[in-house]
Design an enzyme around this catalytic site. Structure first.
Site, PDB file in Angstrom:
ATOM      1  N   LYS A  45       0.827  -1.217   0.000  1.00  0.00           N
ATOM      2  CA  LYS A  45       0.000   0.000   0.000  1.00  0.00           C
ATOM      3  C   LYS A  45       0.864   1.272   0.000  1.00  0.00           C
ATOM      4  O   LYS A  45       2.068   1.224   0.287  1.00  0.00           O
ATOM      5  CB  LYS A  45      -0.934  -0.043   1.211  1.00  0.00           C
ATOM      6  CG  LYS A  45      -1.969  -1.178   1.141  1.00  0.00           C
ATOM      7  CD  LYS A  45      -2.941  -1.100   2.323  1.00  0.00           C
ATOM      8  CE  LYS A  45      -4.014  -2.166   2.217  1.00  0.00           C
ATOM      9  NZ  LYS A  45      -5.026  -2.023   3.312  1.00  0.00           N
TER      10      LYS A  45
ATOM     11  N   TYR B 130     -12.332  -2.421  -4.024  1.00  0.00           N
ATOM     12  CA  TYR B 130     -12.845  -2.540  -2.653  1.00  0.00           C
ATOM     13  C   TYR B 130     -14.377  -2.474  -2.589  1.00  0.00           C
ATOM     14  O   TYR B 130     -14.928  -2.174  -1.525  1.00  0.00           O
ATOM     15  CB  TYR B 130     -12.235  -1.463  -1.762  1.00  0.00           C
ATOM     16  CG  TYR B 130     -10.830  -1.786  -1.272  1.00  0.00           C
ATOM     17  CD1 TYR B 130     -10.604  -2.842  -0.390  1.00  0.00           C
ATOM     18  CD2 TYR B 130      -9.732  -1.038  -1.676  1.00  0.00           C
ATOM     19  CE1 TYR B 130      -9.330  -3.132   0.075  1.00  0.00           C
ATOM     20  CE2 TYR B 130      -8.450  -1.330  -1.213  1.00  0.00           C
ATOM     21  CZ  TYR B 130      -8.264  -2.384  -0.334  1.00  0.00           C
ATOM     22  OH  TYR B 130      -6.999  -2.671   0.140  1.00  0.00           O
TER      23      TYR B 130
ATOM     24  N   HIS C 226      -2.150  -5.324   1.494  1.00  0.00           N
ATOM     25  CA  HIS C 226      -3.419  -6.016   1.266  1.00  0.00           C
ATOM     26  C   HIS C 226      -3.105  -7.465   0.947  1.00  0.00           C
ATOM     27  O   HIS C 226      -2.108  -7.750   0.290  1.00  0.00           O
ATOM     28  CB  HIS C 226      -4.184  -5.414   0.068  1.00  0.00           C
ATOM     29  CG  HIS C 226      -5.319  -6.281  -0.387  1.00  0.00           C
ATOM     30  ND1 HIS C 226      -6.560  -6.224   0.193  1.00  0.00           N
ATOM     31  CD2 HIS C 226      -5.367  -7.288  -1.302  1.00  0.00           C
ATOM     32  CE1 HIS C 226      -7.343  -7.146  -0.371  1.00  0.00           C
ATOM     33  NE2 HIS C 226      -6.642  -7.799  -1.283  1.00  0.00           N
TER      34      HIS C 226
ATOM     35  N   GLU D 164      -9.557 -11.376  -7.278  1.00  0.00           N
ATOM     36  CA  GLU D 164      -8.651 -10.221  -7.188  1.00  0.00           C
ATOM     37  C   GLU D 164      -7.504 -10.309  -8.200  1.00  0.00           C
ATOM     38  O   GLU D 164      -7.082  -9.295  -8.759  1.00  0.00           O
ATOM     39  CB  GLU D 164      -8.104 -10.107  -5.759  1.00  0.00           C
ATOM     40  CG  GLU D 164      -9.200  -9.725  -4.765  1.00  0.00           C
ATOM     41  CD  GLU D 164      -8.711  -9.627  -3.325  1.00  0.00           C
ATOM     42  OE1 GLU D 164      -9.533  -9.269  -2.465  1.00  0.00           O
ATOM     43  OE2 GLU D 164      -7.529  -9.908  -3.048  1.00  0.00           O
TER      44      GLU D 164
ATOM     45  N   ASN E 281      -2.117   0.425   6.682  1.00  0.00           N
ATOM     46  CA  ASN E 281      -1.602  -0.824   7.262  1.00  0.00           C
ATOM     47  C   ASN E 281      -0.730  -1.629   6.289  1.00  0.00           C
ATOM     48  O   ASN E 281      -0.627  -2.841   6.403  1.00  0.00           O
ATOM     49  CB  ASN E 281      -2.748  -1.647   7.860  1.00  0.00           C
ATOM     50  CG  ASN E 281      -3.787  -2.034   6.828  1.00  0.00           C
ATOM     51  OD1 ASN E 281      -3.646  -1.712   5.651  1.00  0.00           O
ATOM     52  ND2 ASN E 281      -4.825  -2.721   7.264  1.00  0.00           N
TER      53      ASN E 281
HETATM   54  P1  ADP Z   1      -7.865  -6.683   5.733  1.00  0.00           P
HETATM   55  O1  ADP Z   1      -7.044  -5.755   4.871  1.00  0.00           O
HETATM   56  O2  ADP Z   1      -7.096  -7.150   6.951  1.00  0.00           O
HETATM   57  O3  ADP Z   1      -8.463  -7.839   4.957  1.00  0.00           O
HETATM   58  P2  ADP Z   1     -10.529  -5.500   5.753  1.00  0.00           P
HETATM   59  O4  ADP Z   1     -10.797  -6.286   4.500  1.00  0.00           O
HETATM   60  O5  ADP Z   1     -11.506  -5.630   6.874  1.00  0.00           O
HETATM   61  O6  ADP Z   1      -9.080  -5.816   6.335  1.00  0.00           O
HETATM   62  O7  ADP Z   1     -10.450  -3.950   5.387  1.00  0.00           O
HETATM   63  C1  ADP Z   1      -9.848  -3.517   4.184  1.00  0.00           C
HETATM   64  C2  ADP Z   1      -8.961  -2.331   4.489  1.00  0.00           C
HETATM   65  O8  ADP Z   1      -9.770  -1.234   4.902  1.00  0.00           O
HETATM   66  C3  ADP Z   1      -7.978  -2.512   5.649  1.00  0.00           C
HETATM   67  O9  ADP Z   1      -6.808  -3.207   5.288  1.00  0.00           O
HETATM   68  C4  ADP Z   1      -7.701  -1.075   6.039  1.00  0.00           C
HETATM   69  O10 ADP Z   1      -6.764  -0.451   5.151  1.00  0.00           O
HETATM   70  C5  ADP Z   1      -9.061  -0.431   5.842  1.00  0.00           C
HETATM   71  N1  ADP Z   1      -9.815  -0.405   7.097  1.00  0.00           N
HETATM   72  C6  ADP Z   1     -10.411  -1.457   7.724  1.00  0.00           C
HETATM   73  N2  ADP Z   1     -11.009  -1.083   8.857  1.00  0.00           N
HETATM   74  C7  ADP Z   1     -10.816   0.274   8.964  1.00  0.00           C
HETATM   75  C8  ADP Z   1     -11.174   1.261   9.926  1.00  0.00           C
HETATM   76  N3  ADP Z   1     -11.893   0.945  11.002  1.00  0.00           N
HETATM   77  N4  ADP Z   1     -10.779   2.542   9.691  1.00  0.00           N
HETATM   78  C9  ADP Z   1     -10.050   2.868   8.593  1.00  0.00           C
HETATM   79  N5  ADP Z   1      -9.678   1.991   7.653  1.00  0.00           N
HETATM   80  C10 ADP Z   1     -10.025   0.699   7.832  1.00  0.00           C
HETATM   81 MG    MG Z   2      -9.864  -7.786   3.404  1.00  0.00          MG
END
Ligand code: ADP
Ligand code: MG
Length: 138
Positions: A13, A53, A119, A130, A116
């Site tokens: 990212k 997304y 992905h 994907e 974070n």
């Molecule tokens: P992951 O990436 O661990 O699969 P998710 O699919 O639940 O997590 O969410 C997709 C992405 O959305 C996350 O990696 C993060 O960048 C963002 N995200 C998730 N939850 C939040 C939140 N509460 N606030 C801001 N961004 C979030």
């Molecule tokens: Mg996810």
């Protein structure tokens, strides 16, 4: 039983690309036995990020996520190896770096739950969707 050979989608990212962490992250995948099969650096448009997304479009963080993911270049890869989907998720750690286990990418490198660093596909079924999204020729 030997683990099934799988492919999964990984994205480094903007926060990690911007901090010159591509090599560090790729090295973790390679050391864990995941092979990079395709790789491209790209600055996603907002429309691409929204489409990728789309499953999250009702979530409160959707706009923030899409704006962030289209804010700077990302590195998009397919990773291949035994049990690649689960292995990649394990290397990544929990979504919120504050909850991620020591030694995971998100624990060690990520900035926040939004920024974070990586992905990764969450299931084999989603990995196929994907990978087709970003590498339709494969
Ligand atoms: P992951 O990436 O661990 O699969 P998710 O699919 O639940 O997590 O969410 C997709 C992405 O959305 C996350 O990696 C993060 O960048 C963002 N995200 C998730 N939850 C939040 C939140 N509460 N606030 C801001 N961004 C979030
Ligand atoms: Mg996810």
């Amino acid at each position: 039983m030997t683990a099934q050979m799988e492919k999964t989608l990984s994205i480094i990212k903007p926060d990690a690309c911007n901090r010159n962490l591509n090599g560090e992250i790729i090295s973790r995948f390679e050391k864990a036995g995941l092979y990079i099969r395709t790789m491209r650096m790209e600055h996603l448009t907002k429309a691409q990020a929204e489409a990728f997304y789309a499953v999250h479009k009702e979530r409160p963080f959707f706009d923030e996520l899409v704006t962030y993911m289209s804010s700077a270049p990302v590195v998009i890869m397919t990773l291949e190896g035994p049990d690649a989907v689960r292995k990649n998720r394990e290397l990544m750690g929990a979504t919120n770096p504050a909850d991620a286990a020591c030694g995971t990418i998100r624990h060690d490198l990520a900035l926040s739950i939004g920024e974070n660093s990586v992905h990764g596909s969450d299931s084999l079924e989603n990995a196929k969707i994907e990978i087709a999204f970003f590498f339709p020729e494969s």
